[in-house]
Design an enzyme around this catalytic site. Structure first.
Site, PDB file in Angstrom:
ATOM      1  N   HIS A   1       0.862  -1.323   0.153  1.00 24.86           N
ATOM      2  CA  HIS A   1       0.011   0.001  -0.033  1.00 24.86           C
ATOM      3  C   HIS A   1       0.900   1.284  -0.139  1.00 24.86           C
ATOM      4  O   HIS A   1       1.769   1.238   0.552  1.00 24.86           O
ATOM      5  CB  HIS A   1      -0.938   0.201   1.343  1.00 24.86           C
ATOM      6  CG  HIS A   1      -1.976   0.989   1.175  1.00 24.86           C
ATOM      7  ND1 HIS A   1      -2.270   2.361   1.443  1.00 24.86           N
ATOM      8  CD2 HIS A   1      -3.501   0.579   0.782  1.00 24.86           C
ATOM      9  CE1 HIS A   1      -3.181   2.827   0.965  1.00 24.86           C
ATOM     10  NE2 HIS A   1      -4.138   1.635   0.721  1.00 24.86           N
TER      11      HIS A   1
ATOM     12  N   ASP B   1      -7.960  -5.046  -0.262  1.00 24.03           N
ATOM     13  CA  ASP B   1      -8.472  -5.970  -1.210  1.00 24.03           C
ATOM     14  C   ASP B   1      -8.040  -7.470  -0.998  1.00 24.03           C
ATOM     15  O   ASP B   1      -8.600  -8.525  -1.686  1.00 24.03           O
ATOM     16  CB  ASP B   1      -7.736  -5.728  -2.608  1.00 24.03           C
ATOM     17  CG  ASP B   1      -8.495  -4.352  -2.917  1.00 24.03           C
ATOM     18  OD1 ASP B   1      -7.569  -3.464  -3.331  1.00 24.03           O
ATOM     19  OD2 ASP B   1      -9.669  -4.103  -2.910  1.00 24.03           O
TER      20      ASP B   1
HETATM   21  C1  SDX Z   1      -6.217   0.181  -3.138  1.00 23.63           C
HETATM   22  O1  SDX Z   1      -4.237   4.599  -2.063  1.00 23.63           O
HETATM   23  C2  SDX Z   1      -5.371   4.238  -1.322  1.00 23.63           C
HETATM   24  O2  SDX Z   1      -5.479   4.159  -0.405  1.00 23.63           O
HETATM   25  C3  SDX Z   1      -5.976   2.860  -2.255  1.00 23.63           C
HETATM   26  C4  SDX Z   1      -7.190   1.963  -1.533  1.00 23.63           C
HETATM   27  C5  SDX Z   1      -8.178   2.784  -1.141  1.00 23.63           C
HETATM   28  O3  SDX Z   1      -8.853   2.455  -0.397  1.00 23.63           O
HETATM   29  O4  SDX Z   1      -8.469   3.670  -2.157  1.00 23.63           O
HETATM   30  O5  SDX Z   1      -6.294   1.503  -0.270  1.00 23.63           O
HETATM   31  C6  SDX Z   1      -7.457   0.649  -2.421  1.00 23.63           C
HETATM   32  O6  SDX Z   1      -5.900   0.585  -4.187  1.00 23.63           O
HETATM   33  C7  SDX Z   1      -5.335  -1.024  -2.327  1.00 23.63           C
HETATM   34  C8  SDX Z   1      -4.021  -1.522  -3.215  1.00 23.63           C
HETATM   35  C9  SDX Z   1      -4.569  -2.451  -4.065  1.00 23.63           C
HETATM   36  N1  SDX Z   1      -3.652  -2.951  -5.243  1.00 23.63           N
HETATM   37  C10 SDX Z   1      -2.992  -4.015  -4.931  1.00 23.63           C
HETATM   38  O7  SDX Z   1      -2.959  -4.857  -4.095  1.00 23.63           O
HETATM   39  C11 SDX Z   1      -1.901  -4.380  -6.147  1.00 23.63           C
HETATM   40  C12 SDX Z   1      -0.736  -4.858  -5.554  1.00 23.63           C
HETATM   41  N2  SDX Z   1       0.056  -3.839  -4.813  1.00 23.63           N
HETATM   42  C13 SDX Z   1       0.943  -2.908  -5.207  1.00 23.63           C
HETATM   43  O8  SDX Z   1       0.972  -2.975  -6.807  1.00 23.63           O
HETATM   44  C14 SDX Z   1       1.513  -1.820  -4.794  1.00 23.63           C
HETATM   45  O9  SDX Z   1       1.746  -2.216  -3.390  1.00 23.63           O
HETATM   46  C15 SDX Z   1       0.870  -0.619  -4.703  1.00 23.63           C
HETATM   47  C16 SDX Z   1       0.376   0.107  -6.099  1.00 23.63           C
HETATM   48  C17 SDX Z   1      -0.535  -0.658  -3.990  1.00 23.63           C
HETATM   49  C18 SDX Z   1       1.435   0.584  -3.835  1.00 23.63           C
HETATM   50  O10 SDX Z   1       2.618   0.686  -4.777  1.00 23.63           O
HETATM   51  P1  SDX Z   1       3.682   1.942  -4.351  1.00 23.63           P
HETATM   52  O11 SDX Z   1       3.300   2.679  -3.070  1.00 23.63           O
HETATM   53  O12 SDX Z   1       4.005   2.622  -5.606  1.00 23.63           O
HETATM   54  O13 SDX Z   1       4.724   1.159  -3.850  1.00 23.63           O
HETATM   55  P2  SDX Z   1       5.960   0.494  -4.960  1.00 23.63           P
HETATM   56  O14 SDX Z   1       5.499  -0.046  -5.947  1.00 23.63           O
HETATM   57  O15 SDX Z   1       7.052   1.751  -4.790  1.00 23.63           O
HETATM   58  O16 SDX Z   1       6.454  -0.640  -3.973  1.00 23.63           O
HETATM   59  C19 SDX Z   1       7.658  -0.361  -3.365  1.00 23.63           C
HETATM   60  C20 SDX Z   1       8.328  -1.875  -3.154  1.00 23.63           C
HETATM   61  C21 SDX Z   1       8.955  -2.094  -4.888  1.00 23.63           C
HETATM   62  O17 SDX Z   1       9.942  -3.094  -4.687  1.00 23.63           O
HETATM   63  P3  SDX Z   1      11.496  -2.239  -4.900  1.00 23.63           P
HETATM   64  O18 SDX Z   1      11.541  -1.493  -6.090  1.00 23.63           O
HETATM   65  O19 SDX Z   1      11.814  -1.504  -3.608  1.00 23.63           O
HETATM   66  O20 SDX Z   1      12.480  -3.570  -4.934  1.00 23.63           O
HETATM   67  O21 SDX Z   1       7.653  -2.920  -2.912  1.00 23.63           O
HETATM   68  C22 SDX Z   1       7.482  -3.657  -4.003  1.00 23.63           C
HETATM   69  C23 SDX Z   1       7.663  -3.132  -5.360  1.00 23.63           C
HETATM   70  O22 SDX Z   1       8.046  -3.921  -6.239  1.00 23.63           O
HETATM   71  N3  SDX Z   1       6.154  -4.251  -4.155  1.00 23.63           N
HETATM   72  C24 SDX Z   1       5.541  -5.339  -4.416  1.00 23.63           C
HETATM   73  C25 SDX Z   1       4.122  -5.129  -4.006  1.00 23.63           C
HETATM   74  N4  SDX Z   1       3.699  -4.103  -3.857  1.00 23.63           N
HETATM   75  C26 SDX Z   1       4.786  -3.295  -3.745  1.00 23.63           C
HETATM   76  N5  SDX Z   1       6.172  -6.733  -4.479  1.00 23.63           N
HETATM   77  C27 SDX Z   1       5.353  -7.375  -4.947  1.00 23.63           C
HETATM   78  N6  SDX Z   1       3.926  -7.590  -4.417  1.00 23.63           N
HETATM   79  C28 SDX Z   1       3.420  -6.545  -4.400  1.00 23.63           C
HETATM   80  N7  SDX Z   1       2.109  -6.459  -4.362  1.00 23.63           N
END
Ligand code: SDX
Length: 427
Positions: free
Chosen positions: A306, A363
């Site tokens: 998140h 989710d």
């Molecule tokens: C919602 O914003 C809100 O409030 C949203 C929400 C709402 O109520 O409106 O809460 C609802 O959208 C919840 C999120 C639902 N999405 C998912 O579950 C999809 C999977 N999650 C990711 O795509 C990700 O965690 C996000 C999009 C939710 C957040 O992404 P960020 O904040 O941009 O974080 P990032 O992509 O920069 O990740 C940081 C690190 C990265 O690794 P490094 O580059 O540091 O090596 O964490 C890794 C990412 O690759 N990472 C994950 C991951 N989420 C982040 N790796 C594997 N699986 C994951 N799910």
């Protein structure tokens, strides 16, 4: 005495005001930056950038805290109902009994959609994704109120708030019935908000429909848990579209489209698809954890991570705790539950996820309950939109009430410098 931040730019030092929020959050006001220095700030994805001051929802991501208008989410989920939470978010306070009754009656009385609008549903292919349908129909809904959707007219904003809150469940249920080739069910004014939705979804004109009170309560709680989440992607979309003085229907339609994204609200559908894929692949959880850790892999653990929560999403904790109770009550034994729990346990022990503070988000478990309630997977994000609607409306209203300028970020150009046009024959 206003707290200041100093910024050193070459020989120049400028002072910027610091704002402190009611929960101690700090912000540097960069508004004078370009005028005084010629510099802009650059923060792709607005990871560190606040877009507004808001008194609607407070999130403490480090400690897993979520409050709507100061009320903790666990108390609202346990003690309130979705109609009351809609009032709280859109009006700014808990209603008195008289206010509640008038509001609920208005939502009940506005739940019908124009008979002409129903023809729109037949224009879509049977397998059309319901998020495409509801974003289109919500935008089209505005055509029935074209002379009364002025964002600066409080009475028109009030009635359109009621219309949208009342009609979105009807639109969502009609999209579902259309996809099944089944007759639409009219909203039943004798039922509650969530009970009315259940009957429109699962009722038939050929027989009576009895609302299961436990299912009604679970749906209502899930709607409460999704009702707002401050400046998330879809809410920011609604605010920025509304900042152009677009009407409420157009702004919410844009928010629905943003929510559809698999990284945002579309994740609840992807979680179920991921769990099913793991099950079909023999339940090899380690294989999928390895893929999620692999930076060369597109695969991510859907429902994990998140932008704000670097702790357990309090909504996910509430939903996780209700899974067993709901499935037991419904007599559902879903093998995907065990896969989800095993996946969560393994991930929370894995340094990749622990180091990045990746926890289950709202989710991760919600789809398991929707599935147990016989809501089809492609309707999961529609359920998210039904819940998030009062939050979108509250933020759209706040943006206008604060008189904020049209949202128009700057950029840093990194393209070609000036060059002369060359004729086709010379290229
Ligand atoms: C919602 O914003 C809100 O409030 C949203 C929400 C709402 O109520 O409106 O809460 C609802 O959208 C919840 C999120 C639902 N999405 C998912 O579950 C999809 C999977 N999650 C990711 O795509 C990700 O965690 C996000 C999009 C939710 C957040 O992404 P960020 O904040 O941009 O974080 P990032 O992509 O920069 O990740 C940081 C690190 C990265 O690794 P490094 O580059 O540091 O090596 O964490 C890794 C990412 O690759 N990472 C994950 C991951 N989420 C982040 N790796 C594997 N699986 C994951 N799910």
């Amino acid at each position: 005495m206003t707290e200041k931040a100093s910024l050193q730019l070459g020989e120049t030092t400028i002072e910027l005001d610091v704002l402190t929020g009611s929960e101690g959050e700090k912000a540097i006001i960069t508004k004078p930056l370009r005028k005084t220095t010629g510099f802009v700030s650059l923060d792709p994805g607005f990871v560190n950038t606040g877009s507004c001051q808001s008194d609607i929802t407070y999130i403490d991501g480090e400690n897993g805290i979520l409050r709507y208008r100061g009320y903790p989410i666990d108390q609202l989920a346990e003690k309130s109902n979705f109609v009351e939470v809609c009032y709280l978010l859109t009006e700014g306070k808990l209603p008195t009994k008289a206010e509640y009754d008038a509001f609920e009656t208005s939502l009940t009385r506005h739940s019908l959609i124009h008979e002409d609008l129903k023809r729109m549903f037949q224009a879509f292919p049977l397998n059309a994704h319901p998020m495409a349908i509801i974003s289109s129909v919500v935008s089209a809904l505005s055509t029935f109120y074209q002379d009364e959707y002025d964002p600066m007219n409080p009475e028109q904003v009030r009635i359109n708030t009621h219309r949208l809150l009342a009609k979105l469940p009807t639109i969502a249920a009609h999209a579902y019935k259309q996809s099944r080739g089944q007759p639409y069910i009219y909203p039943d004014n004798s039922l509650s908000y969530s009970g009315r939705f259940l009957k429109m979804m699962f009722g038939y004109p050929t027989e009576p429909y009895v609302v299961d009170e436990d299912v009604e309560r679970v749906i209502d709680q899930l709607l409460i848990l999704h009702a707002d989440h401050e400046q998330n992607c879809s809410t920011t979309t609604v605010r920025i579209v509304g900042s152009a003085r677009a009407n409420l229907f157009a702004s919410v339609s844009a928010g629905i489209s943003a929510l559809w994204g698999p990284l945002h609200g579309g994740a609840n559908q992807r979680v179920l698809e991921m769990l099913q894929m793991i099950k079909d692949d023999g339940g090899d959880i380690n294989k999928y954890l390895n893929m999620a850790r692999d930076r060369n892999s597109e695969f991510r653990l859907m429902g994990f991570g998140h932008r704000v929560y670097k702790n357990y999403d309090p909504r996910a904790a509430i939903i996780r705790d209700s899974v067993d109770k709901v499935l037991t009550k419904l007599g559902v034994n879903d093998p995907l539950v065990n896969i989800a729990r095993e996946l969560e346990t393994r991930a929370l022990e894995d340094s990749y996820f622990v180091d990045r503070k990746l926890y289950p988000n709202v989710d991760f478990y919600s789809g398991i309950i929707y599935r147990a309630l016989k809501i089809p997977t492609n309707m999961f994000t529609v359920m998210f939109a039904l819940g998030r609607l009062p939050g979108w409306i509250a933020h759209w209203k706040e943006n206008l009430a604060q008189g904020l300028p049209i949202g128009r970020p700057r950029q840093i150009y990194i393209g070609e410098n000036v060059r002369d046009y060359t004729k086709l024959s010379e290229r």
